[in-house]
Design a protein around this motif. Sequence first.
Motif, mmCIF file in Angstrom:
data_model
loop_
_atom_site.group_PDB
_atom_site.id
_atom_site.type_symbol
_atom_site.label_atom_id
_atom_site.label_comp_id
_atom_site.label_asym_id
_atom_site.label_seq_id
_atom_site.Cartn_x
_atom_site.Cartn_y
_atom_site.Cartn_z
ATOM 1 N N CYS A 92 0.775 -1.153 0.145
ATOM 2 C CA CYS A 92 -0.034 0.030 -0.062
ATOM 3 C C CYS A 92 0.871 1.276 0.005
ATOM 4 C CB CYS A 92 -1.137 -0.009 1.046
ATOM 5 S SG CYS A 92 -1.938 1.250 1.264
ATOM 6 N N VAL A 93 0.709 2.220 -1.218
ATOM 7 C CA VAL A 93 1.586 3.493 -1.193
ATOM 8 C C VAL A 93 0.866 4.602 -0.441
ATOM 9 C CG1 VAL A 93 2.484 4.828 -2.863
ATOM 10 C CG2 VAL A 93 2.294 2.638 -3.351
ATOM 11 N N VAL A 94 1.660 5.048 0.641
ATOM 12 C CA VAL A 94 1.046 6.057 1.425
ATOM 13 C C VAL A 94 2.175 7.255 1.371
ATOM 14 C CG1 VAL A 94 0.372 6.840 3.828
ATOM 15 C CG2 VAL A 94 0.060 4.329 3.103
ATOM 16 N N PRO A 95 1.630 8.407 0.992
ATOM 17 C CA PRO A 95 2.653 9.381 0.831
ATOM 18 C C PRO A 95 3.342 9.778 2.406
ATOM 19 C CG PRO A 95 0.371 10.135 0.177
ATOM 20 C CD PRO A 95 0.404 9.088 0.790
ATOM 21 N N VAL A 96 4.452 10.381 2.327
ATOM 22 C CA VAL A 96 5.188 10.697 3.538
ATOM 23 C C VAL A 96 4.403 11.783 4.192
ATOM 24 C CG1 VAL A 96 7.045 11.656 4.497
ATOM 25 C CG2 VAL A 96 7.465 9.795 2.936
ATOM 26 N N ALA A 97 3.719 12.578 3.449
ATOM 27 C CA ALA A 97 2.970 13.834 3.851
ATOM 28 C C ALA A 97 1.856 13.196 4.866
ATOM 29 C CB ALA A 97 2.360 14.608 2.891
ATOM 30 N N ASN A 98 1.306 12.040 4.818
ATOM 31 C CA ASN A 98 0.589 11.302 5.688
ATOM 32 C C ASN A 98 0.776 10.843 6.899
ATOM 33 O OD1 ASN A 98 -1.142 12.084 3.777
ATOM 34 N ND2 ASN A 98 -2.319 10.106 3.870
ATOM 35 N N LEU A 99 2.338 11.068 7.268
ATOM 36 C CA LEU A 99 2.626 10.517 8.482
ATOM 37 C C LEU A 99 2.266 11.555 9.478
ATOM 38 C CD1 LEU A 99 4.966 8.981 10.345
ATOM 39 C CD2 LEU A 99 6.522 10.902 9.717
ATOM 40 N N ILE A 100 1.819 10.939 10.580
ATOM 41 C CA ILE A 100 1.370 11.849 11.752
ATOM 42 C C ILE A 100 2.363 12.109 12.814
ATOM 43 C CG2 ILE A 100 -0.266 12.233 13.717
ATOM 44 C CD1 ILE A 100 -2.335 10.775 11.787
ATOM 45 N N GLY A 101 2.875 13.346 13.273
ATOM 46 C CA GLY A 101 3.830 13.712 14.183
ATOM 47 C C GLY A 101 5.120 13.110 13.505
ATOM 48 N N GLU A 102 5.870 12.777 14.351
ATOM 49 C CA GLU A 102 7.321 12.191 14.000
ATOM 50 C C GLU A 102 7.573 10.685 13.614
ATOM 51 O OE1 GLU A 102 11.047 14.001 16.069
ATOM 52 O OE2 GLU A 102 9.266 15.464 17.037
ATOM 53 N N GLU A 103 8.254 10.249 12.803
ATOM 54 C CA GLU A 103 8.384 8.832 12.533
ATOM 55 C C GLU A 103 9.262 8.409 13.862
ATOM 56 O OE1 GLU A 103 10.011 7.288 8.538
ATOM 57 O OE2 GLU A 103 11.891 7.299 9.966
ATOM 58 N N ASN A 104 8.357 7.242 14.284
ATOM 59 C CA ASN A 104 9.226 6.413 15.183
ATOM 60 C C ASN A 104 8.686 6.908 16.654
ATOM 61 O OD1 ASN A 104 10.378 4.585 13.571
ATOM 62 N ND2 ASN A 104 12.213 5.845 13.738
ATOM 63 N N LYS A 105 7.940 7.893 16.803
ATOM 64 C CA LYS A 105 7.268 8.525 18.050
ATOM 65 C C LYS A 105 5.839 8.011 18.293
ATOM 66 C CE LYS A 105 10.383 11.690 19.464
ATOM 67 N NZ LYS A 105 10.338 12.947 19.221
ATOM 68 N N GLY A 106 5.419 6.958 17.561
ATOM 69 C CA GLY A 106 4.073 6.710 17.475
ATOM 70 C C GLY A 106 3.466 5.990 19.032
ATOM 71 N N PHE A 107 4.286 5.095 19.431
ATOM 72 C CA PHE A 107 4.047 4.599 20.626
ATOM 73 C C PHE A 107 3.804 5.520 21.756
ATOM 74 C CE2 PHE A 107 4.682 1.812 24.487
ATOM 75 C CZ PHE A 107 3.878 0.806 24.061
ATOM 76 N N THR A 108 4.730 6.377 21.700
ATOM 77 C CA THR A 108 4.531 7.491 22.824
ATOM 78 C C THR A 108 3.107 8.231 22.752
ATOM 79 O OG1 THR A 108 6.910 8.030 22.466
ATOM 80 C CG2 THR A 108 5.644 9.547 23.990
ATOM 81 N N TYR A 109 2.903 8.577 21.307
ATOM 82 C CA TYR A 109 1.676 9.308 21.097
ATOM 83 C C TYR A 109 0.563 8.440 21.439
ATOM 84 C CZ TYR A 109 4.339 12.104 17.965
ATOM 85 O OH TYR A 109 5.595 12.969 17.429
ATOM 86 N N LEU A 110 0.472 7.026 21.161
ATOM 87 C CA LEU A 110 -0.671 6.245 21.446
ATOM 88 C C LEU A 110 -0.776 6.071 22.955
ATOM 89 C CD1 LEU A 110 0.132 3.200 19.190
ATOM 90 C CD2 LEU A 110 -2.037 4.544 19.207
#
Length: 382
Positions: A220-238
């Motif tokens: 599945c091709v997803v534009p980098v513009a659809n990254l929410i917040g910073e890369e590799n910080k997702g767990f903290t956000y959750l």
Amino acid sequence: MGKYRFEEDEHVMFRKSLRKFLEKEAVPQYEQWEKDRLIPKSFWKRLGEMGFLCPQVEEQYGGLELDFRYAVIIGEEMERVGASLTGVGLHNDITVPYIEAYGNEEQKQRWLPGCISGDFITAIAMTEPGAGSDLANISTTAVRDGDNYVVNGQKTFITNGINSTHVVVAVKTDTKAESKHRGISLLMIEEGMPGFTKGRKLDKVGLHAQDTSELYFEDCVVPVANLIGEENKGFTYLMEKLQQERLVVAMAAQTASEDMLEMTVDYVKSRQAFGKPISAFQNTQFKLVEIATEVELGHSFLESLIEEHMAGKDIVSKVSMAKYWLTDTAKRISGECMQLHGGYGYMEEYKIARRYRDIPVAAIYAGSNEIMKTIVAKRMGL
């Protein structure tokens, strides 16, 4: 139950208009939605027109900038109609806040107005066939390729899965991260993106009108513009957002308990046995007094939690306690109330039957109650 301490005149008016709207637009259709196993998108559009979607969002994006008290009212009134409306709370209070808190300006302009109007319906995809409570172990990957990510994996038990147009997906962007939770990111994956397909609508014990499904990502091709917040910080956000999610689940369980108490009190007063109403029997009285006490305790606990949450306090321990206690209590109350309805309680045309099958999952989703106890134990230094 009485209204909350924090409800002022404008909240009472808001509740009245919402209830009136639901009595016209949802209550008469609800049974059909349960049969259809889906709430129509047209209902979402009506919610948007009336200002009942994401009222907390800032005015510059089309929101009303209302505080969390309004979210509480919307959550309660939806639950009062039926638990299958839980997807609205997920959209308003769980998924959209990720865009508000971590999205950049361009993303907010692009997504928030549609979330408010009901043109966009959101979902959040964390759970996988092999990873539920153990979030750090997700296996859906997103590999960077120029201006895009290529996503592969599968998600399951996704609330709003069928109706959703925008899904916040937890993915592994760094599979080599020393600590597993360090490599997780959040991507907004939109309906129609190549390689994104929705699986079957899952057939659940309860919440029949609530569309829960599997989601598949194959290159599945997803534009980098659809990254929410910073890369590799997702767990903290959750982790930062789970407090509100669990509070919302606790509120729904409390509302369900209040609703069941009310309908059962009405029923036992009108139903006769041995020449007198069932409410005249001591066993009935004692059971209902016990339930009423638990409901009262739940209401007070929840009220204080909502106030502390609005004040921005860290109440992770208390919310975890509330989530497990209120959902377990609601589960027990549903059994007691069904018993007091006798044979009629087992009939689909009585609302208690629906409550009985809708409630158990609340002890499982948004972090199982066992996980809630683990969180509290950790914070107690055990």
